[in-house]
Design a protein around this motif. Structure first.
Motif, mmCIF file in Angstrom:
data_model
loop_
_atom_site.group_PDB
_atom_site.id
_atom_site.type_symbol
_atom_site.label_atom_id
_atom_site.label_comp_id
_atom_site.label_asym_id
_atom_site.label_seq_id
_atom_site.Cartn_x
_atom_site.Cartn_y
_atom_site.Cartn_z
ATOM 1 N N VAL B 94 0.915 -1.166 -0.129
ATOM 2 C CA VAL B 94 -0.024 -0.062 -0.113
ATOM 3 C C VAL B 94 0.939 1.518 -0.114
ATOM 4 C CG1 VAL B 94 -1.508 1.325 1.282
ATOM 5 C CG2 VAL B 94 -2.274 -0.990 0.977
ATOM 6 N N HIS B 108 -5.813 1.778 5.077
ATOM 7 C CA HIS B 108 -5.251 0.427 5.516
ATOM 8 C C HIS B 108 -5.668 -0.016 6.885
ATOM 9 C CE1 HIS B 108 -1.434 -2.048 6.523
ATOM 10 N NE2 HIS B 108 -2.478 -2.770 5.954
ATOM 11 N N GLY B 111 -3.427 -1.015 9.992
ATOM 12 C CA GLY B 111 -1.990 -0.509 9.680
ATOM 13 C C GLY B 111 -1.444 0.344 10.822
ATOM 14 N N THR B 120 -4.934 5.102 8.231
ATOM 15 C CA THR B 120 -5.168 3.676 8.709
ATOM 16 C C THR B 120 -6.295 3.606 9.630
ATOM 17 O OG1 THR B 120 -3.663 4.726 10.620
ATOM 18 C CG2 THR B 120 -2.763 3.221 9.054
#
Lengths: 46, 379, 277
Positions: B94, B108, B111, B120
């Motif tokens: 990513v 993400h 993350g 994230t």
């Protein structure tokens, strides 16, 4: 090769992975089926 | 000249066409039917699509970590403006793709690294595990509570610890017996690990893995259990006391709205980190949607007493009051409030403060009462 | 201790049933690598039929679907004389894929009337004995074994090698189907995509390690079940990391079965039979 092709199918067309399984299973069977059929024709001609 | 006009018109049409719908694309690590992690994300995706008329979504399932970049390449070509990558292992891919496509927004899940166009997000259960731990502490007769766990990573350790702290708050001599199965989805391992714990005397069960196997196995021996990820009451209506339920759609809807409104751009996500809890509605304590505790077990929990600041309180009341306290916009309770020592006696969270976000995300120690192998335990 | 023995039998049973199924096919000379997919399809069939008609019809339906998928594999391996390994892998993929797609609406449903595991366990043990007796004491069993060792001899006797192999694949498929039914009707009991989780491959390995002998397959399956349970029972009480522990069942079963005597595959295993060659 066909199995690797299945991964490509999944990524290229967002195919659900069980559809990929079925497709690659059928492709494999078609492939070996065709191979067997061609082999048999040779035998039969003899 | 004519060509230019046509070109402008075409460009305008294209811009309008794209302006109509926001295209958000999801990358899943497992199959959407796995009844666990990926299934829950997909439920969130569908609910977001239903709630936001201007949203269009696509997904690819079962994407191995090494293949995340090609998938992102294709998504970008197809006009995806927001890409959700829903597995920790996608992190490097990513971040790499985010550099390649600076105008695309990435989010993400789980993350820990961000970038101007990478946010994230996580919906975390640790508060709910603590509350379920309280109930487990009240229900165990043997003083042994079983925990079937997927992998020894900080997220799972945090959940086990929160659960164990809850168990011990009610029953200070109780043990939480942990068994690692080193798999997210493996019904046979979950089954035999549960059997092993039953054989060792555990009579209440919690777990972190992607099947209802622990619940089904425990119920055969009459043991109570707590569901995980999705409502699991139906698998053992007499034995599922409560559980942790996720609502990814809450995060997806909030995030996408802010993208649509222009609050989030590909330039300002460096500090956008969702670590959403009870107060945000991203997680729920429940044996089923909207049912925090199985009505069949409410009387047991009302009869059970625990001591809170020297006073005897019914466990049920304590659970409900803490649930309320953690649902508030500014929670007045947190399970990881010091002083907390680990099982070796080392102070991990000093008195007078809560665990920081970083301490939660990197938790490796084991709480008192946790019994079993604990890979990565600090000395 | 008795708990461990119980788990050994109850977790060994699906591996035993699937292993016996693969064993029958292999003794007749056909490698069946489709076990995982056949088991998954049968598990789904069992669950769906049990939801609609009750548990016993579920078991029968699983046997039927297993047998049919065995015969389907036979179409390629026996009649078309195609590569048995490729055909088996194709059937494995097809079975897993089809069960995943067709099973979506059964995903995450509890089963109303689960079957007792003990019944299946007894069935598994009895079937191991029956398969052994069938192979060693009956005329059909003799032809089946000969089809795997010396198919020409079978042909000279005027018995169809293809027919014998279809029989082995069909019966074996039925047993593999029973393994699937055990998983979705007794062991879990519910259906989720991918619930076979590799047990089919374990069963195939078991056949080789058990030297193609049904009673050794029984011991091997139970031994594997025992070790599988013990990895969790002993986790934390012995100073071995859990990851290493997880590999133990596989390693020890290989070790013990490899040390305990001869292991010879049927001579004609994997070879399509063609008259006059």
């Amino acid at each position: 090769m066909v199995l690797a092709g299945g991964d490509a199918l999944k990524l290229a067309f967002s195919m659900p992975f069980r559809v990929v399984d079925v497709t690659s299973g059928l492709l494999l069977l078609a492939f070996i089926g065709a191979e067997a059929a061609s082999r048999h024709r040779l035998v039969w001609r003899r | 000249m004519r060509r230019l006009v046509l070109g402008v018109l075409a460009a305008l049409g294209l811009a309008l066409g794209q302006g109509d719908k926001l295209k958000a694309c999801f990358i899943y690590v497992g199959p959407v039917g796995d009844a666990g992690w990926t299934y829950a994300h997909d439920v969130g995706r569908k609910k977001a699509e239903a709630a936001l008329p201007w949203l269009e979504t696509r997904y690819v399932e079962s994407v191995p970590e090494a293949q995340v970049v090609p998938v992102i390449d294709r998504f970008v070509r197809e006009g995806c403006r927001v890409i959700f990558a829903t597995s920790f292992g996608y992190m490097d891919g990513v971040l790499e793709a985010a550099k390649k496509y600076p105008d695309v927004i990435f989010a993400h899940a789980t993350g820990i690294k961000r970038a101007p166009n990478v946010a994230t997000y996580m919906a975390d259960f640790y508060q709910v595990y603590y509350l379920n731990g309280l109930a487990a502490g009240a229900l165990t007769k043997t003083g042994k509570v079983g925990y079937v766990a997927a992998f020894p990573i900080p997220e799972v350790k945090r959940h086990i610890n929160a659960f164990a702290l809850g168990v011990r708050a009610v029953r200070p001599d109780a043990q939480v017996l942990v068994r690692w199965i080193n798999a997210w989805y493996d019904p046979a391992k979950a089954r035999e690990a549960t059997e092993a714990l039953l054989a060792q005397g555990a009579d209440v069960f919690a777990f972190t893995e992607d099947t209802p196997t622990v619940i089904q196995t425990a119920a055969r021996k009459g043991a109570y259990s707590f569901g995980h990820y999705t409502p699991m009451l139906k698998f053992a209506p007499d034995h599922v006391v409560s559980g942790q339920i996720v609502h990814w759609e809450v995060i997806y809807i909030d995030f996408l709205k802010k993208v649509k409104e222009g609050v989030y751009t590909p330039k300002n996500l460096e500090n956008v980190d969702y670590f959403w809890l009870l107060q945000h509605g991203a997680v729920e304590m429940g044996t089923d949607y909207g049912v925090p505790i199985n009505p069949k077990h409410v009387p047991l929990l009302k009869a059970a007493q625990m001591s809170v600041e020297g006073k005897k309180v019914p466990v049920y009341d304590r659970i409900m009051s803490l649930l309320g306290a953690m649902k508030r916009p500014n929670p007045t309770f947190d399970p990881f409030t010091g002083p907390i020592k680990d099982r070796k006696g080392v102070v991990r969270i000093p008195a007078g403060r809560k665990a920081t976000l970083n301490e939660l995300l990197t938790m490796e120690w084991a709480a008192p009462g946790v019994v079993g192998d604990w890979p990565g335990e600090p000395r | 201790m008795e708990e461990a023995l119980l788990r050994a039998v109850l977790f060994g049973t699906p591996i035993l049933l699937a292993g016996l199924g693969a064993l029958l096919a292999e003794r007749s000379g056909v490698v069946n690598l489709g076990v995982e997919g056949m088991m998954a399809l049968a598990a789904l069939t069992a669950f769906a039929a049990a939801q609609a008609y009750g548990p016993l019809p579920g078991v029968l339906a699983a046997f039927g679907v297993g047998a049919l998928s065995g015969l389907f594999l036979g179409l390629f391996t026996v009649t078309l004389r195609a590569n048995q390994f490729v055909a088996g892998l194709a059937v494995a993929a097809l079975g897993l894929g089809a069960s995943g797609l067709l099973g979506k609406r059964y995903e995450g449903l509890p089963l109303a009337h689960p079957l007792p595991e003990g019944g299946f366990a007894l069935l598994g043990a009895v079937l191991a004995l029956l398969v052994h007796l069938f192979l060693t004491r009956t005329r059909t069993g003799l032809f089946l074994r000969s089809a795997g060792e010396n198919p020409k001899a079978v042909d000279l006797f005027g018995v169809s090698v293809d027919g014998v192999r279809y029989l082995a694949l069909g019966l074996g498929g039925g047993l593999i189907g029973l393994a699937g039914a055990y998983l979705s009707l007794a062991y879990r009991p519910s259906w989720t995509d991918g619930m076979t989780a590799g047990l089919g491959w374990v069963a195939i390995a078991l056949v080789i390690l058990a030297a193609w002998h049904p009673l050794r397959a029984l011991l091997g399956a139970y031994f594997f079940g025992l070790l599988f349970f013990l990895q969790f029972r002993l986790q934390g009480s012995v100073p071995i990391p859990s990851e290493a522990f997880a590999a133990m069942p596989y390693l020890l079963v290989i070790l013990v079965l490899a040390l305990s005597g001869r292991s010879r595959a049927p001579k004609a295993l994997g070879q399509p039979f063609e008259r006059g060659r």
